[in-house]
Design a protein around this motif. Sequence first.
Motif, PDB file in Angstrom:
ATOM      1  N   ARG A   1       2.131 -62.538  15.216  1.00  0.00           N
ATOM      2  CA  ARG A   1       3.473 -62.849  14.692  1.00  0.00           C
ATOM      3  C   ARG A   1       3.396 -63.409  13.278  1.00  0.00           C
ATOM      4  N   ARG A   2       2.261 -64.010  12.929  1.00  0.00           N
ATOM      5  CA  ARG A   2       2.096 -64.531  11.564  1.00  0.00           C
ATOM      6  C   ARG A   2       2.236 -63.431  10.518  1.00  0.00           C
TER       7      ARG A   2
ATOM      8  N   SER B   1       6.180 -73.436  14.992  1.00  0.00           N
ATOM      9  CA  SER B   1       7.324 -74.232  14.539  1.00  0.00           C
ATOM     10  C   SER B   1       8.448 -73.382  13.967  1.00  0.00           C
ATOM     11  N   ASN B   2       8.257 -72.052  13.961  1.00  0.00           N
ATOM     12  CA  ASN B   2       9.267 -71.100  13.485  1.00  0.00           C
ATOM     13  C   ASN B   2       9.639 -71.337  12.019  1.00  0.00           C
ATOM     14  N   PHE B   3       8.658 -71.744  11.223  1.00  0.00           N
ATOM     15  CA  PHE B   3       8.876 -71.944   9.793  1.00  0.00           C
ATOM     16  C   PHE B   3       8.270 -70.796   8.992  1.00  0.00           C
ATOM     17  N   LEU B   4       8.997 -70.331   7.985  1.00  0.00           N
ATOM     18  CA  LEU B   4       8.444 -69.472   6.954  1.00  0.00           C
ATOM     19  C   LEU B   4       8.179 -70.368   5.757  1.00  0.00           C
TER      20      LEU B   4
ATOM     21  N   LEU C   1      14.886 -63.624  12.977  1.00  0.00           N
ATOM     22  CA  LEU C   1      16.131 -63.737  12.220  1.00  0.00           C
ATOM     23  C   LEU C   1      16.517 -65.192  11.975  1.00  0.00           C
ATOM     24  N   HIS C   2      16.280 -66.050  12.969  1.00  0.00           N
ATOM     25  CA  HIS C   2      16.724 -67.447  12.864  1.00  0.00           C
ATOM     26  C   HIS C   2      15.564 -68.393  12.529  1.00  0.00           C
ATOM     27  N   HIS C   3      14.624 -67.907  11.724  1.00  0.00           N
ATOM     28  CA  HIS C   3      13.521 -68.779  11.299  1.00  0.00           C
ATOM     29  C   HIS C   3      14.043 -69.864  10.352  1.00  0.00           C
TER      30      HIS C   3
END
Length: 210
Positions: A35-36, A126-129, A43-45
Amino acid sequence: MNHDELIVFLKDRLRHPLPGKEAHIQMAPQPIDLRRFDPKVPLHHRKGAVLLVFYPGKSEVLFPLIKRPVYKGVHSGQIALPGGKMDPGDTDIIHTALREAQEEVAVNAERVQILGKLTDLYIPTSNFLVTPVIGAIHEVPEFVPEIREVDMILPTQLDFILNSERRQRTILKINQELELDTPYFDLHGEIVWGATAMILSELAHLLAEG
């Protein structure tokens, strides 16, 4: 490469295509979380930024790492770069990096010369970009840790990340079900791994060119 030479080199190099995944994967924990590297992030990152800010030492170039305090969270106690999430009031991601570094280690944002950005890195846990922003200061900053977010500030020699002996591997037990074969940088006697190590790996690729 001294401080002034580094600034000239990076200002030019960061305008051109970056190694990105090629560099990140060298320091990615195994098994790799694909996923990285999916070009389509969720969409909701959440958006975030870190600041790699270089300053001159007596005979070397340095940058600050921080040690996070122990807390109930996925990045508890880890070594990181100053940074955090984008706030609604931030004008852009560079503003985020400067604001967070000023809040966490008291870097004077007005004194930072922005040189460019490295490749965005998605952190699934952590769902961070995260966008690594590169900057320079022409004097030694007076760092002050924000006690709620920073346990310790670690001034780090830039040459350390080019030293192959500082690249090690270990098995990290994340929880009862998951163990990771983890490449890391041995810095200050700490294990610098995960997203921070992957960001530093891309920087090391660029410095090796110079």
